[in-house]
Design a protein around this motif. Structure first.
Motif, PDB file in Angstrom:
ATOM      1  N   PRO A   1      -0.004  63.102 -49.557  1.00 57.47           N
ATOM      2  CA  PRO A   1       0.589  62.041 -49.131  1.00 57.47           C
ATOM      3  C   PRO A   1       1.887  62.750 -47.901  1.00 57.47           C
ATOM      4  O   PRO A   1       2.705  63.515 -48.762  1.00 57.47           O
ATOM      5  CB  PRO A   1       1.098  60.945 -49.859  1.00 57.47           C
ATOM      6  N   LYS A   2       1.866  61.859 -46.887  1.00 56.26           N
ATOM      7  CA  LYS A   2       3.624  61.961 -46.621  1.00 56.26           C
ATOM      8  C   LYS A   2       5.064  61.698 -47.110  1.00 56.26           C
ATOM      9  O   LYS A   2       5.510  62.668 -47.126  1.00 56.26           O
ATOM     10  CB  LYS A   2       3.033  61.698 -45.138  1.00 56.26           C
ATOM     11  N   SER A   3       4.655  60.856 -47.388  1.00 58.41           N
ATOM     12  CA  SER A   3       5.915  59.955 -48.240  1.00 58.41           C
ATOM     13  C   SER A   3       5.992  60.934 -49.924  1.00 58.41           C
ATOM     14  O   SER A   3       7.115  60.342 -50.281  1.00 58.41           O
ATOM     15  CB  SER A   3       5.580  58.893 -48.871  1.00 58.41           C
ATOM     16  N   TRP A   4       5.468  61.440 -50.637  1.00 57.22           N
ATOM     17  CA  TRP A   4       5.236  62.222 -51.185  1.00 57.22           C
ATOM     18  C   TRP A   4       6.558  63.306 -50.845  1.00 57.22           C
ATOM     19  O   TRP A   4       6.699  63.775 -50.258  1.00 57.22           O
ATOM     20  CB  TRP A   4       4.830  63.110 -51.930  1.00 57.22           C
ATOM     21  N   TYR A   5       7.481  63.126 -51.836  1.00 59.07           N
ATOM     22  CA  TYR A   5       8.574  64.805 -51.632  1.00 59.07           C
ATOM     23  C   TYR A   5       8.307  65.851 -52.292  1.00 59.07           C
ATOM     24  O   TYR A   5       8.085  65.609 -53.962  1.00 59.07           O
ATOM     25  CB  TYR A   5       9.883  63.404 -52.741  1.00 59.07           C
ATOM     26  N   LEU A   6       7.913  66.463 -52.196  1.00 60.44           N
ATOM     27  CA  LEU A   6       7.619  67.772 -51.885  1.00 60.44           C
ATOM     28  C   LEU A   6       8.396  68.230 -53.117  1.00 60.44           C
ATOM     29  O   LEU A   6       7.406  69.741 -54.191  1.00 60.44           O
ATOM     30  CB  LEU A   6       6.795  68.866 -51.067  1.00 60.44           C
ATOM     31  N   PRO A   7      10.025  68.639 -53.010  1.00 65.67           N
ATOM     32  CA  PRO A   7      10.848  69.788 -54.045  1.00 65.67           C
ATOM     33  C   PRO A   7      10.060  69.402 -55.630  1.00 65.67           C
ATOM     34  O   PRO A   7      10.136  70.201 -56.623  1.00 65.67           O
ATOM     35  CB  PRO A   7      11.484  69.603 -53.619  1.00 65.67           C
ATOM     36  N   SER A   8       9.514  67.657 -55.104  1.00 64.88           N
ATOM     37  CA  SER A   8       9.856  67.710 -56.839  1.00 64.88           C
ATOM     38  C   SER A   8       8.294  67.505 -57.463  1.00 64.88           C
ATOM     39  O   SER A   8       7.871  67.233 -58.264  1.00 64.88           O
ATOM     40  CB  SER A   8       9.702  66.583 -57.629  1.00 64.88           C
TER      41      SER A   8
END
Ligand SMILES: Cc1ncc(C[n+]2csc(CCOP(=O)(O)OP(=O)(O)O)c2C)c(N)n1
Ligand code: SF4
Ligand SMILES: [Mg+2]
Lengths: 365, 250
Positions: free
Chosen positions: B7-14
């Motif tokens: 999902p676009k709304s996920w924060y990828l660094p985490s």
């Protein structure tokens, strides 16, 4: 939220209760929301607020308890809204949890505490027994700013200042009053802060920022729990350093005739009025008394008190408080190492008048 | 190699996320992320997480997020929403946080029809603190504080949250129970719960039946069996109250 800042037009003299003074000052300071739960002797802050707030486009929510009142304030200030609460006694106990969160997350929370008697439900009348709780009530070691007022004018002035200081430094800030101040009427000059050249510190959101995430801004992640000892250590140490560096700007106190005093009467809040009267009476009888009053209980004016002791060469300090030794403990911790003898006049939950202090001074000199 | 759609709304660094393998939290948050994307609310969503395993989601989303105290997510979200009604507030909590320590906040927010969306993950135990009894622990279920099985004579019966909240709320509220075993339905309920807030109707609440293999001490098969055969019969899944009518916007 759209607020109408112009609450007080021309400066006006009024004769009001302390709770009313809090409300007018909060309006004049541009407070936008109050969250509260009924408890005596703070109720009238809510009563006045709910009558006046709609006229100035301000909001109110009566929450299910003080825990909720504190946490809704935490949420509202994170969203960039100038919000506050007021409480007392057992409500102050419940609010220590959200106050702790405000310390940990550096939230510009402002709260008015009108002290009542304790322990437990105690009395609904008056005390100075919430000093320890209000200054050091959180778990862990958070930082807060606490003003102890003595007159309605100060309630008005320091409510305005309290919001400003909270938003300027982002440490939770408290106005510590008491049931006498809350309920008594006395003359007050209400003014528009800006007319007096008092800048209203602007608010800003920590979350709910403008812009598009990933395009022109980063998402904000506010956190209050850490996985590593070192992470927390770094945070606590950074906050402590910051607090210590701003403390000299924050510290406020008042002293009366300490220069040549043989005895310094140390008190705070309304009791300092009795102390000042006692100084006059004692001086009239040839006894060299002075009085010292911390206005900020935290940060405590310890350097200034040490200086007053040094310059006067006083032999004794008399700590007078409507509590069983809360100002006493605070002071001893702050002026550790001084050898001056410290006497006390403790009247937990009971008012102190000049006569009480005069008699005590005579009995110990 | 096929890269799964994120999902676009996920924060990828985490990512990868911090939940245990087989934990249901990840499924709920995936469904929530997809729903935030579909509703295009990422920029003005405030995600607030409780203390419990839900705290591990504090940086899960590329949305403005805030962490609260155990049980206190509801009042924090209420404060934000009251201050800034244009923001979409999502409170994320466990069954201990919502039904036990934070129950008076939950109940009163529902009664006041606060326009917030709350998602409560029911894993029948206190996950983060090592698997103690929760209000939702099933009769006979063993936990660290009910080592011989929960005895309803001593500790009462499991809380059915959506049922009591449905009793307290007006018709403009949205109340549902979903399960991580029915992903499409879970997403539909989350979508309705957010739509209800976006449209300014009222309080929205979704309990999600979820898995905690770590504290249940179950393997993959046993985990799924407990969810479907033990939990779902006790906690019926479905919409208890919806302004969008039966079935809602499918
Ligand atoms: C006031 C307070 N009491 C207790 C705790 C300890 N605590 C942290 S998480 C938790 C339980 C979490 O269980 P639940 O809400 O069901 O979430 P889960 O971990 O199962 O997802 C508890 C009791 C706390 N953080 N604060
Ligand atoms: S303890 Fe249970 S709820 Fe917590 S992350 Fe692990 S599996 Fe999930
Ligand atoms: Mg749980």
């Amino acid at each position: 939220m759209q607020t109408n800042l112009k609450v007080i037009g021309d400066t006006k003299k009024s004769f009001v209760t302390g709770n009313e003074a809090v409300t007018w000052a909060a309006l004049a300071a541009g407070a936008e929301m109050m969250f509260g739960y009924p408890i005596t002797p703070q109720n009238e802050v809510m009563h006045y607020w709910t009558r006046l707030a709609p006229k100035y486009g301000r909001g109110f929510l009566q929450t299910e308890d003080e825990i909720s009142a504190g946490f809704t304030v935490c949420g509202a200030v994170q969203a960039g809204t100038k919000a506050f609460t007021a409480t007392a006694g057992p409500g102050n106990v419940l609010m220590q949890e959200p106050f702790g969160m405000a310390e940990a997350m550096r939230l510009p929370l402002f709260a008015v505490i009108q002290q009542r008697g304790g322990p437990s439900s105690g009395t609904v009348i008056y005390s100075q027994q919430e000093v320890t709780l209000t200054t050091y009530g959180g778990n862990g070691e958070g930082h807060r700013i606490v003003y102890s007022t003595a007159t309605h004018q100060e309630i008005y002035d320091y409510t305005i200042k309290g919001f400003n200081v909270a938003w300027k430094y982002r440490f939770p800030t408290f106005l510590l009053g008491d049931g006498y101040q809350a309920k008594m009427r006395e003359p007050l000059e209400m003014y528009d802060p800006q007319e007096r050249g008092i800048e209203i510190v602007p608010t800003y959101p920590l979350i709910g920022l403008d812009g598009h995430i990933g395009e022109n801004r980063e998402p904000q992640h506010l956190c209050n729990i850490y996985s590593l000892e070192e992470e927390l250590y770094e945070v606590v140490m950074r906050f402590a350093e910051e607090y210590e560096s701003i403390s000299p700007e924050l510290v406020e106190y008042r002293e009366e005739q300490c220069d040549d005093a043989d005895i310094i009467i140390l008190s705070h809040g309304v009791v300092s009025r009795a102390a000042d009267d006692a100084v006059k009476a004692l001086r009239a009888q040839g006894i060299k008394a002075g009085s010292f009053r911390p206005i900020t209980l935290r940060p405590f004016p310890q350097a200034q008190l040490r200086e007053a002791i040094a310059k006067s060469g006083a032999k004794k300090i008399l700590i007078a408080e409507s509590a069983y030794g809360q100002l006493d403990r605070l002071t001893k911790q702050e002026i550790y190492g001084e050898t001056i003898k410290i006497e006390n006049l403790f009247k937990p939950g009971v008012g102190i008048i000049d006569y009480d202090i005069v008699s005590k001074v005579k009995s110990i000199l | 190699m096929i890269t799964p759609a994120v999902p676009k709304s996920w924060y990828l660094p985490s990512k990868p996320h911090k939940f245990c393998p087989g934990c249901g939290h990840g499924i709920v948050l995936k469904a929530l992320g997809e729903t935030i994307d579909e509703l295009e609310i990422q920029d003005n969503t405030i995600f607030g997480c409780d203390i419990g395993c839900s705290l591990l989601s504090w940086d899960f989303f590329a949305c403005d997020s805030t962490q609260t105290h155990h049980g206190r997510t509801t009042p924090v979200m209420v404060g934000i929403k009251r201050a800034r009604p244009e923001l979409i507030t999502i409170g994320y909590m466990g069954d201990g946080g919502g039904y036990s320590i934070g129950s008076q906040h939950l109940l009163n927010a529902a009664v006041r029809n606060e326009k917030v969306t709350l998602i409560l993950v029911n894993n029948t135990n206190y996950g983060m603190t090592g698997g103690q009894m929760a209000p939702t622990t099933l009769p006979g279920q063993k936990t660290e504080t009910t080592p011989y099985g929960r005895d309803p004579e001593l500790t009462g019966y499991p809380t059915r949250g959506p049922e009591f909240l449905a009793e307290l709320t007006p018709d403009s509220a949205y109340i549902a129970r979903a399960t991580v075993s029915k992903y499409k339905q879970l997403k539909r309920f989350l979508r309705n719960a957010l739509r209800n807030q976006i449209e300014g109707n009222g309080f929205s609440f979704v309990e999600v039946l979820s898995t905690c293999p770590t504290n249940w001490r179950t393997n993959a098969q046993q985990t799924w069996r407990f969810l479907e055969d033990e939990m779902e019969p006790y906690f019926p899944v479905g919409e208890l109250k919806s302004p969008f009518g039966k079935g809602g916007d499918k």
